[in-house]
Scaffold this active site. Structure first.
Site, mmCIF file in Angstrom:
data_model
loop_
_atom_site.group_PDB
_atom_site.id
_atom_site.type_symbol
_atom_site.label_atom_id
_atom_site.label_comp_id
_atom_site.label_asym_id
_atom_site.label_seq_id
_atom_site.Cartn_x
_atom_site.Cartn_y
_atom_site.Cartn_z
ATOM 1 N N GLN A 1 -1.157 2.118 9.161
ATOM 2 C CA GLN A 1 -0.471 3.392 8.969
ATOM 3 C C GLN A 1 0.682 3.569 9.962
ATOM 4 O O GLN A 1 0.751 2.883 10.983
ATOM 5 C CB GLN A 1 -1.456 4.546 9.170
ATOM 6 C CG GLN A 1 -2.577 4.571 8.142
ATOM 7 C CD GLN A 1 -3.453 5.805 8.304
ATOM 8 O OE1 GLN A 1 -4.622 5.703 8.618
ATOM 9 N NE2 GLN A 1 -2.885 6.980 8.084
ATOM 10 N N HIS A 2 1.535 4.520 9.654
ATOM 11 C CA HIS A 2 2.534 5.117 10.569
ATOM 12 C C HIS A 2 3.759 4.287 10.903
ATOM 13 O O HIS A 2 4.733 4.834 11.418
ATOM 14 C CB HIS A 2 1.897 5.516 11.920
ATOM 15 C CG HIS A 2 0.600 6.234 11.828
ATOM 16 N ND1 HIS A 2 0.447 7.440 11.170
ATOM 17 C CD2 HIS A 2 -0.637 5.923 12.320
ATOM 18 C CE1 HIS A 2 -0.815 7.826 11.255
ATOM 19 N NE2 HIS A 2 -1.496 6.926 11.942
ATOM 20 N N ASP B 1 -4.500 2.089 5.553
ATOM 21 C CA ASP B 1 -5.634 1.158 5.571
ATOM 22 C C ASP B 1 -6.990 1.861 5.689
ATOM 23 O O ASP B 1 -7.981 1.433 5.091
ATOM 24 C CB ASP B 1 -5.471 0.059 6.631
ATOM 25 C CG ASP B 1 -5.220 0.563 8.048
ATOM 26 O OD1 ASP B 1 -5.142 1.785 8.261
ATOM 27 O OD2 ASP B 1 -5.086 -0.290 8.947
#
Ligand code: ADP
Ligand code: 5SP
Length: 459
Positions: free
Chosen positions: A71-72, A221
């Site tokens: 992520q991110h 994820d």
């Protein structure tokens, strides 16, 4: 037999699974490694994906593919769709100052929690955009679109080069800091606050949508892992990958002004309150390396020492920490004595330090009212016998360990099967084979850790 594929483009590697869309049976799989470091050019993910797909025997015969990813990560694209600069990953802490600035500018942590479900820390994409605007204005000026690792890989797989064709999903976009899990809308004002301008953002597609005829929505994820283990309400999933995470499915948006729990969305139309740490499986690999042993020996050593390691406490902030928010922190060893300076004590303290930080994460979910009926332990670190054996003692409850599998990639494959099948809910695949592990609780281990965890110095 229709086949579907799921991808996990995670921090350390890329995994591909091909499964039967109806039963979920594993047909083939492949993997490839990612470069180290917290700044990675997305082309390295693309190369690893190609290698992993080839290792899995190709995807020509699959009906649909879904990509889940770390992520991110901030992926910046120019007007022509070219990557502007290497992506800053979720575990890159250089934007900690930007997080603090943005927090003040909006009026404090609660304002961000209300606006986007999370209090800002360096992991969130929006803070990386502020860092870019401040430190690399030329790159910021070239940036015409921002997306996440799974968005970019899905777009690349589709063969598109048009920024208009970028898509994302609720679970991953909820970790950007410029999308609201409450209203399910982008917050262009917050994007502009960070970057100084509004740029193109991926279209948010539904959890079971098919994009370009063959691609699932994809997911962050952790949300994909929830799909992969078929998490039910009451389950708390604890993942020991590069990050340590604890999360649960929940029907409503969650806000936590303390910043401990992120109010993310899930990949099924609901929500996924989640606590994430920067330090997890690498606590084990770093300790094994210091001791000059492999992971199997580290496990044996840890199990050879007494519970609580005779008072040796390993505070595991080796990469700084995100929860608690201590980006500049270092780790610490407390309780060093002549008789605790043994490989066994150090190994035990490392495993217990890891588990204590995750026990704190479970407690934070509990404190927000999430029931903890079952704890499911997954991720690479859960393959270590000492981790599995000590988890119920430290967590103070039985732990279910699903048999080792790539649950993020599995969840992505299940999402792809859902998109192909077109039902209201994801297909029910056969029950997970799992082992229930029980142990006598050792609350003093956590008490000792709690006494030590704030005793750290900065880099
Ligand atoms: N048997 C094991 N014991 C402890 N750690 C392990 C074991 N097998 C794999 N790992 C660790 O798990 C990590 C990879 O797990 P994974 O969940 O795939 O991480 P990520 O998704 O962040 O890439 C690596 O750090 C690896 O060293
Ligand atoms: O930042 C988070 C969650 O907020 C991490 O969980 C990343 O999504 C990376 O995951 P792994 O590669 O460690 O699985």
């Amino acid at each position: 037999m229709a086949l579907v594929a799921g991808v996990d483009s995670s921090t350390q590697s890329c995994k591909v699974v091909v499964r039967d869309a109806d039963t979920g049976a594993l047909v083939r799989q492949g993997r490839a490694t990612h470069p180290t470091g917290t700044e990675v050019h997305p082309s390295a993910w693309w190369d690893a994906l190609q290698t992993a797909i080839a290792d899995a025997g190709g995807l020509d015969d699959v009906a649909a593919v879904s990509v889940a990813a770390q992520q991110h990560g901030m992926v910046t694209l120019d007007e022509a769709g070219e990557v502007v600069r290497p992506a800053l990953l979720w575990n890159d802490t250089r934007s900690a100052g930007a997080a603090a600035e943005l927090t003040t500018e909006l009026g404090g942590p609660d304002k961000w929690a209300d606006a986007v479900g999370s209090v800002l820390v360096a992991s969130l994409t929006v803070t990386k955009l502020r860092w870019l605007a401040t430190n690399e204005p030329e790159s910021a000026a070239r940036t015409a679109a921002v997306c996440l690792p799974h968005d970019w890989l899905t777009w690349k797989l589709s063969g598109s080069t048009s920024l208009d064709a970028l898509t994302t999903d609720r679970s991953d976009v909820s970790g950007t800091g410029y999308w609201s899990p409450s209203t399910e809308d982008y917050r262009p004002d917050l994007l502009e606050l960070a970057l100084g301008k509004v740029v193109a953002l991926p279209r948010v597609v539904g959890p079971a949508d098919l994009v370009g005829g063959r691609f699932g929505a994809g997911a962050g994820d952790n949300a994909a892992a929830a799909l992969g283990v078929q998490a039910q309400p009451g389950d708390v999933v604890v993942s020991i990958g590069t990050s340590g995470t604890a999360f649960a499915r929940w029907p409503n948006p969650v806000t936590d002004g303390t910043g401990t729990v992120n109010g993310f969305a899930d990949a099924e139309g609901g929500h996924l309150p989640l606590v994430a740490t920067l330090n997890a499986s690498r606590i084990l690999t770093a300790t094994a390396s210091v001791l000059g042993v492999d992971l199997a020996d580290l496990s044996d050593l840890a199990l050879s020492a007494p519970a609580g390691a005779d008072g040796l406490v390993f505070v595991p902030y080796l990469e700084g920490e995100r929860t608690p928010n201590k980006p500049d922190s270092t780790g610490a060893l407390h309780g060093m004595r002549l008789d605790t300076m043994t490989p066994g004590h150090l190994a035990r303290a490392a495993v217990e330090g890891l588990l204590c930080s995750l026990a704190d994460a479970i407690d934070a979910l509990r404190a927000l009212g999430m029931p903890v009926e079952r704890v499911l332990l997954i991720g690479g670190g859960a393959r270590m016998p000492a981790v599995r054996q000590l988890a119920p003692a430290v967590f103070g409850c039985p732990v279910l360990v699903p048999s080792p599998s790539e649950y993020v990639a599995d969840g992505a494959a299940r999402q792809a099967a859902w998109a192909v099948g077109g039902a209201d809910t994801p297909p029910l695949w056969s029950d997970l084979a799992s082992t229930s592990v029980e142990a006598e609780p050792t609350p003093w281990v956590r008490e000792r850790y709690a006494a030590a965890r704030d005793l750290t110095v900065n880099r």
